[in-house]
Enzyme design. Structure first.
Site, short mmCIF file in Angstrom:
data_model
loop_
_atom_site.label_atom_id
_atom_site.label_comp_id
_atom_site.label_asym_id
_atom_site.label_seq_id
_atom_site.Cartn_x
_atom_site.Cartn_y
_atom_site.Cartn_z
CG PHE A 14 -2.10 -0.96 0.99
CD1 PHE A 14 -3.16 -0.65 0.15
CD2 PHE A 14 -2.10 -2.19 1.62
CE1 PHE A 14 -4.19 -1.54 -0.05
CE2 PHE A 14 -3.13 -3.09 1.44
CZ PHE A 14 -4.19 -2.76 0.59
CD GLU A 15 2.32 3.98 3.02
OE1 GLU A 15 2.74 4.92 2.33
OE2 GLU A 15 1.40 4.11 3.85
#
Length: 158
Positions: A14-15
């Site tokens: 997600f990053e």
């Protein structure tokens, strides 16, 4: 409190940078516009990134950030938690910040021993402020992230 590979894997999912994977150069991260590099590392005034990051340096920044959040969270959770819960909470705090976590109903419910109720709080954190309207709007990416954090939190049962 320590993180495991599960936290690293979820954060790397997600990053990611604007082109996928880690960001070798700083970029403004939506929706807040904070300058970010690597795997979601928020660039601080003391940081210097004159050369593109290598994968090794991006991973090192991620691990240092996780260690910092582990230190900040130590003592805030007053009930027994499983490793999967720690990993999920670290990913959550990595995204929303320690201040919001400390003031959250998620933490209140967790510290009451309401593990299922705490898990249900993840889904409430799927909104960001729209710069044009000033309104809080649901973001698909945050909805997916909160679902993944909740699933990790509950992975080994409550």
């Amino acid at each position: 409190m320590k993180y495991s590979d599960a936290a690293i894997a979820l954060l790397k999912e997600f990053e990611q940078g604007p082109d996928g994977g880690f960001a070798a150069r700083p970029y403004p991260c939506p929706p807040g516009g904070e300058m970010t590099v690597g795997w979601g590392h928020v660039v601080r005034p003391s940081d210097r990134f004159t050369d593109p990051l290598t994968a090794e340096r991006a991973d090192g920044l991620l691990r240092r950030d996780l260690e910092r959040f582990c230190t900040l969270m130590t003592g805030t959770i007053r009930v027994p938690v499983k490793q999967c819960m720690i990993d999920a909470l670290l990913c959550f705090v990595f995204n929303v910040g320690i201040g919001k976590f400390l003031a959250s109903t998620l933490l209140v419910k967790l510290n009451r021993g309401d593990y299922a109720g705490s898990a249900d709080e993840f889904s409430r954190w799927n909104k960001a402020r729209d710069k044009e309207t000033g309104q809080m709007v649901e973001l698909d990416g945050l909805t997916r992230r909160r679902r993944a954090e909740r699933d990790l939190f509950l992975r080994d049962g409550v």
